[in-house]
Design a protein around this motif. Sequence first.
Motif, PDB file in Angstrom:
ATOM      1  N   TYR A  30       0.715  -1.357  -0.022  1.00 36.84           N
ATOM      2  CA  TYR A  30      -0.058   0.014   0.053  1.00 36.84           C
ATOM      3  C   TYR A  30       0.553   1.314   0.007  1.00 36.84           C
ATOM      4  O   TYR A  30       0.635   2.210   0.615  1.00 36.84           O
ATOM      5  N   ALA A  58      -2.529   3.926 -11.654  1.00 40.01           N
ATOM      6  CA  ALA A  58      -2.088   3.182 -12.856  1.00 40.01           C
ATOM      7  C   ALA A  58      -2.625   3.671 -14.029  1.00 40.01           C
ATOM      8  O   ALA A  58      -2.142   3.123 -15.113  1.00 40.01           O
ATOM      9  N   THR A  59      -3.564   4.609 -14.099  1.00 36.89           N
ATOM     10  CA  THR A  59      -4.058   5.042 -15.643  1.00 36.89           C
ATOM     11  C   THR A  59      -3.996   6.634 -15.516  1.00 36.89           C
ATOM     12  O   THR A  59      -4.181   7.225 -14.473  1.00 36.89           O
ATOM     13  N   THR A  62      -7.044   8.226 -14.325  1.00 44.91           N
ATOM     14  CA  THR A  62      -7.180   8.395 -12.712  1.00 44.91           C
ATOM     15  C   THR A  62      -6.232   9.501 -12.179  1.00 44.91           C
ATOM     16  O   THR A  62      -6.682  10.186 -11.305  1.00 44.91           O
ATOM     17  N   GLU A 226      -4.775  11.418  -0.431  1.00 48.69           N
ATOM     18  CA  GLU A 226      -4.408   9.922  -0.157  1.00 48.69           C
ATOM     19  C   GLU A 226      -5.588   9.158  -0.002  1.00 48.69           C
ATOM     20  O   GLU A 226      -5.922   7.801  -0.211  1.00 48.69           O
ATOM     21  N   ARG A 228      -8.900   9.942  -1.316  1.00 54.55           N
ATOM     22  CA  ARG A 228      -9.628   9.903  -2.579  1.00 54.55           C
ATOM     23  C   ARG A 228      -8.983   8.872  -3.172  1.00 54.55           C
ATOM     24  O   ARG A 228      -9.562   8.009  -3.973  1.00 54.55           O
ATOM     25  N   LYS A 230      -7.515   6.048  -2.186  1.00 52.93           N
ATOM     26  CA  LYS A 230      -7.973   4.807  -1.649  1.00 52.93           C
ATOM     27  C   LYS A 230      -9.359   4.358  -2.016  1.00 52.93           C
ATOM     28  O   LYS A 230      -9.779   3.513  -2.185  1.00 52.93           O
ATOM     29  N   ARG A 231     -10.019   5.534  -1.575  1.00 50.31           N
ATOM     30  CA  ARG A 231     -11.506   5.368  -1.727  1.00 50.31           C
ATOM     31  C   ARG A 231     -12.027   5.102  -3.293  1.00 50.31           C
ATOM     32  O   ARG A 231     -12.959   4.525  -3.747  1.00 50.31           O
ATOM     33  N   GLY A 232     -10.980   5.534  -4.083  1.00 50.06           N
ATOM     34  CA  GLY A 232     -11.480   5.266  -5.662  1.00 50.06           C
ATOM     35  C   GLY A 232     -10.878   3.787  -5.997  1.00 50.06           C
ATOM     36  O   GLY A 232     -10.955   3.778  -7.273  1.00 50.06           O
ATOM     37  N   GLY A 233     -10.185   3.063  -5.089  1.00 48.06           N
ATOM     38  CA  GLY A 233      -9.747   1.784  -5.545  1.00 48.06           C
ATOM     39  C   GLY A 233      -8.237   2.003  -6.113  1.00 48.06           C
ATOM     40  O   GLY A 233      -7.904   0.924  -6.765  1.00 48.06           O
ATOM     41  N   HIS A 234      -7.638   2.982  -5.953  1.00 47.68           N
ATOM     42  CA  HIS A 234      -6.460   3.299  -6.778  1.00 47.68           C
ATOM     43  C   HIS A 234      -5.147   3.130  -5.969  1.00 47.68           C
ATOM     44  O   HIS A 234      -4.014   3.295  -6.525  1.00 47.68           O
ATOM     45  N   LEU A 235      -5.457   2.790  -4.906  1.00 51.48           N
ATOM     46  CA  LEU A 235      -4.130   2.250  -3.980  1.00 51.48           C
ATOM     47  C   LEU A 235      -3.870   0.686  -4.085  1.00 51.48           C
ATOM     48  O   LEU A 235      -4.589   0.180  -3.599  1.00 51.48           O
ATOM     49  N   PHE A 236      -2.638   0.727  -4.524  1.00 56.23           N
ATOM     50  CA  PHE A 236      -2.223  -0.718  -5.069  1.00 56.23           C
ATOM     51  C   PHE A 236      -1.543  -1.311  -3.811  1.00 56.23           C
ATOM     52  O   PHE A 236      -0.791  -0.733  -3.021  1.00 56.23           O
ATOM     53  N   SER A 237      -2.039  -2.754  -3.301  1.00 54.66           N
ATOM     54  CA  SER A 237      -1.502  -3.473  -2.341  1.00 54.66           C
ATOM     55  C   SER A 237      -0.139  -3.820  -2.909  1.00 54.66           C
ATOM     56  O   SER A 237       0.871  -3.456  -1.710  1.00 54.66           O
TER      57      SER A 237
ATOM     58  N   THR B  61     -10.472  -3.544  -3.951  1.00 54.39           N
ATOM     59  CA  THR B  61     -11.310  -2.645  -3.354  1.00 54.39           C
ATOM     60  C   THR B  61     -12.134  -2.120  -4.712  1.00 54.39           C
ATOM     61  O   THR B  61     -13.298  -2.077  -4.922  1.00 54.39           O
ATOM     62  N   THR B  62     -11.623  -2.206  -5.813  1.00 56.65           N
ATOM     63  CA  THR B  62     -12.042  -1.802  -7.191  1.00 56.65           C
ATOM     64  C   THR B  62     -13.227  -2.798  -7.569  1.00 56.65           C
ATOM     65  O   THR B  62     -14.361  -2.394  -8.252  1.00 56.65           O
TER      66      THR B  62
END
Lengths: 350, 350, 350, 350
Positions: A30, A58-59, A62, A226, A228, A230-237, B61-62
């Motif tokens: 993360y 990643a995009t 985003t 940060e 936003r 995470k909430r957007g699904g854009h924080l990579f594990s 999450t996504t």
Amino acid sequence: MMFASDNAAPVAPEVMDALVRANEGYASSYGTDEIMDRVTAQVRDLFEAPEASVYLVATGTTANALSLSVLAAPWQTIFCHRQAHAEVDECGAPEFFTGGAKLTLLDGENGRIDAAAFETTLSESKWLGVHNVQQGALSITNVTELGTVYTPAEITTLATIAHDRGIGTHLDGARFVNAMVALGCTPAEMSWRAGIDVVSFGGTKNGLMGVEAVIIFDPAKAWEFELRRKRGGHLFSKHRYLSAQMEAYLTNDLWQRLAGQANNAGAYLEQQMMAATDYRPLHPRQANMLFGTWPRRAHDRAKQGGAVYEEWLGEHPKAGPADEMLASRMVCSWSTSQEEIDRFVELVKG
Amino acid sequence: MMFASDNAAPVAPEVMDALVRANEGYASSYGTDEIMDRVTAQVRDLFEAPEASVYLVATGTTANALSLSVLAAPWQTIFCHRQAHAEVDECGAPEFFTGGAKLTLLDGENGRIDAAAFETTLSESKWLGVHNVQQGALSITNVTELGTVYTPAEITTLATIAHDRGIGTHLDGARFVNAMVALGCTPAEMSWRAGIDVVSFGGTKNGLMGVEAVIIFDPAKAWEFELRRKRGGHLFSKHRYLSAQMEAYLTNDLWQRLAGQANNAGAYLEQQMMAATDYRPLHPRQANMLFGTWPRRAHDRAKQGGAVYEEWLGEHPKAGPADEMLASRMVCSWSTSQEEIDRFVELVKG
Amino acid sequence: MMFASDNAAPVAPEVMDALVRANEGYASSYGTDEIMDRVTAQVRDLFEAPEASVYLVATGTTANALSLSVLAAPWQTIFCHRQAHAEVDECGAPEFFTGGAKLTLLDGENGRIDAAAFETTLSESKWLGVHNVQQGALSITNVTELGTVYTPAEITTLATIAHDRGIGTHLDGARFVNAMVALGCTPAEMSWRAGIDVVSFGGTKNGLMGVEAVIIFDPAKAWEFELRRKRGGHLFSKHRYLSAQMEAYLTNDLWQRLAGQANNAGAYLEQQMMAATDYRPLHPRQANMLFGTWPRRAHDRAKQGGAVYEEWLGEHPKAGPADEMLASRMVCSWSTSQEEIDRFVELVKG
Amino acid sequence: MMFASDNAAPVAPEVMDALVRANEGYASSYGTDEIMDRVTAQVRDLFEAPEASVYLVATGTTANALSLSVLAAPWQTIFCHRQAHAEVDECGAPEFFTGGAKLTLLDGENGRIDAAAFETTLSESKWLGVHNVQQGALSITNVTELGTVYTPAEITTLATIAHDRGIGTHLDGARFVNAMVALGCTPAEMSWRAGIDVVSFGGTKNGLMGVEAVIIFDPAKAWEFELRRKRGGHLFSKHRYLSAQMEAYLTNDLWQRLAGQANNAGAYLEQQMMAATDYRPLHPRQANMLFGTWPRRAHDRAKQGGAVYEEWLGEHPKAGPADEMLASRMVCSWSTSQEEIDRFVELVKG
């Protein structure tokens, strides 16, 4: 013979090697991986911005939408060019991430916002009271969607107009390095020194697998970003694999080398097209993208030979005279070879 | 000695090889790559679901939030366990992607929703008229957040309750294959045959770099999902690198092999912990996650020896008696070796 | 001498009487009052639409935004005139209620969307795939924001273009009755017979205290609308006081009588202005709103005399030549008297 | 014999008179009317809060949801009682207006949040990092949804816990004046002196037609509130009719007189019920709402006699023994007469 987009290209070998190297043992997840610490230091150093916050996503959509979401409130509007990627190619991602902000479209030749048009729009008396959406942010793209570049001076002009009204500024740099190489300027000159508050710093179109950095020069926006992300699904594990790409990119000038290759290929392609057929540019080619018109007969030969590129100004009519001028968008990438261009131009020549 | 999460593990070598192989020449972008066609066929075949729509995204999450967004309207509620990842660990992503749906939290032992509690909640007379949010979707997690599994029969029971009220069903399968291997059942038995409408089919925690599939069994939801994915910034331009990971995963039983390794490591770790110290499970261990309490003195030794795992039931108090029982969450991954466990247990033993 | 807006006018006495009458004893709340049953019957009868759903809200912005929210998904766009109230005067309410839909602005003279421009915009090849927002709804305003009216035939032309592409249609009828009276047509001819799916049927600007009806001709949208209305805070507990206003409005032709008074006042004002000074209309006056330019000296006299109206085309420069032509928007209401106009025109004459 | 809700009652005559008086001539629209200036002064005076911002909206759901939207970000959670109106009766309006914030439900007897439970929930170690929603706001209701009141000291305790963590506080005062009269305290003691940041100050349930004030004690939130009100469709063009109601309410102690009548009626009803039948309160009656159980036979007689009230704890089973204890919610309003209660109690007695 693939000129549809620079995102059809493969990953640069240096980047793939870095991914393989990063694949050793365990790593903290993360965004707390050690490679990311080094990336942050690299970006701050290269941008001469020791306080900058650096985040990887990643995009490009985003990077843009999250950037805009920390600049514009839901009841505000974002000023951008009528052709901006954020307006045309993101299926409403800016609206989604901002919670329903508006995009106000500005005109300007060759994909560049006209400063006078921006000033006029801002000055219209209707921007008053609660009845209108409020003025929120400016977003510009460099390299523009029409293949041209803004100079640092031009960016400064637009950013100053915005800042004079308390409006934050965003740079969609999906092709940041292509612009930088074309301009021969530094990252700082193209961004915060010119008045940019938040940058989408692209990597995917320039040899990465799928990484864009968001660089925020105002630390006050960082924590919100940060959350936003995470909430957007854009924080990579398994974030280390994003970090590793960006580290390789910024090491040994790889970023500039790859962008230079793409720009040079673009210049060579344009030159050869002009020599081979009645090719007429629609916009000045300043980096790795070409927009132009050329005869239907040459299009037919190119396509039959297997070349791939984007029809422009609407889909081409199925039939028409052989000398009918039809438009194309062609994009070169770091991996476009001279041999590939030569083969293509041979087809065009017939 | 890393037991913090299965997402701290590296990428399986077969997957890394597939990425390298995919890195040849050009590929069509945004999900239209040829590898994706093969992945869709694989998934449909393995799930015995020839009409299923298959989409790849990069984070769990996504996968969850987008799945829920096609099941629940903004004015509806999603029923899930009080401990559900969607509630606890996604910073409100389901609320964001659904446009403001509510999550109604259900109780149940060992991380599994109690069917009677679900029935009771649904039957409360207040679910009437426009004053309340409406009943929208059921989301269950398998392997649950507390390391247990639902059997297909248990899933069927919950899904039937939901469907009887016209409520759609989602399975958060971040550890889908771990559950499947633990249960010895087929993908279909764990999903659509048990009444699941949409599955988050995890790969990242089981050896991929960052890919989850969303599998939608009702084709009517597919186009909306595609638009939401793009709008959320989750459609990758260089999509082939997602496809390649998933293809390798589903080839030659790699998915099941990796999950089997993780589950076996979990079983071995639990067995060795029980032999080594006063280890008492908090929940039945049924896959690759262990929750238990053990003496402070053993924790101290493990941590001083460099072991990493999650404190549980709140952070551990800094000081206390040596025989104080303190809780942990430990997760094994495909890459957890017997040697690593043995080293850890040696530390624990003292 | 108030020509700023028809919403500066008081409530018609018949409506105030109805409120007083409704204030007897208890009444069922939240729209289940008996008066509302009668209102629904009235609207269905007057619109010749026995299946129509009828809902009352208190503001025009609400009526528009809620109407659009059942026509356009978050990833779609709403086509409207560049001057539409929904774009210019609602602080982003359509974006808010739709969950982030876009507004695509269309041109057209005198506030009316040009059918050819609409067709062209829809036909652009870019409306393909997931990269763009999708085509969602058409919204037109009648009386338009520039005081003109669409004929039923013109509405039919636009609605047909929309329906041919599967796009729903909305009519912002904040001044519905003013248009209807001006056109001499029936409510049905101006709405569903011309292809309109959802109508904002205004009352507030035409003598009510604060009530607009939303009329939905497709019953499939009704329940969603009810939930959105409640969720938006727009379902009144003491709903009988909305119902009573609308009932009085639709009784004994009051709605048409009030609109007729406003339109006649508008015609008289225009005629007198032309006789009194160098008044030049900017747009054809077709109902109760006038847009025109006239000399600064006359403006000065009017304002010094206490007249109130809206400066137009930007705020007037503070100083300038006495014969400088400056623009105004003037609106007459049901309560505008001939005496009031005469006094105003006397001032203008000087 | 209507005890279903205080919003079934008519408008107090003093308020209706004020509406008629306000209906003279023109008035400036959208909240700029002169009456509103006086209302702001009244509220500031009565609340001893010279800096307070005062806004009028028409429904309680709106007052609550808009208030919460300026206190909690989309990625935050709002702490409220499990029975809170905002959770149970607003169809997700808080989620809608905040852009997707979560509601975290707290327990506590008789509808009052238990301070220890609040403290515990806040202290749980999971409120860390980006993975969870963040702590955003506290919302309490006074009179509570179960008819009890918080004392100023109890409010202070809860607000202090919140403020110690940087969490803002909201008071849902749909029955503010009923609580104030019951407590014999001042408006300031019940609000800002006790640590409340934003108040929904109800009028509709206490004799107005449809007006609630939102009182914001921190001027920094005011402009955002104004934009959100407009964007939500809650800014009335003919605003004077909201202002006139609130002015009458706050003049000559009408607000307290009406609330006193309702509270007294509640006390009398409870006393008479206890004398008439086996009536057992479920919660202490402290204002105008009664919750209690009483025998089926008495319910049958009351309903057959035409009495209206709410069944409680789920709908009553259709059949059962005559002495079965069934629960009710009964609410008295300003207009509930002693004669009405006496008639009702006669029915109950049989």
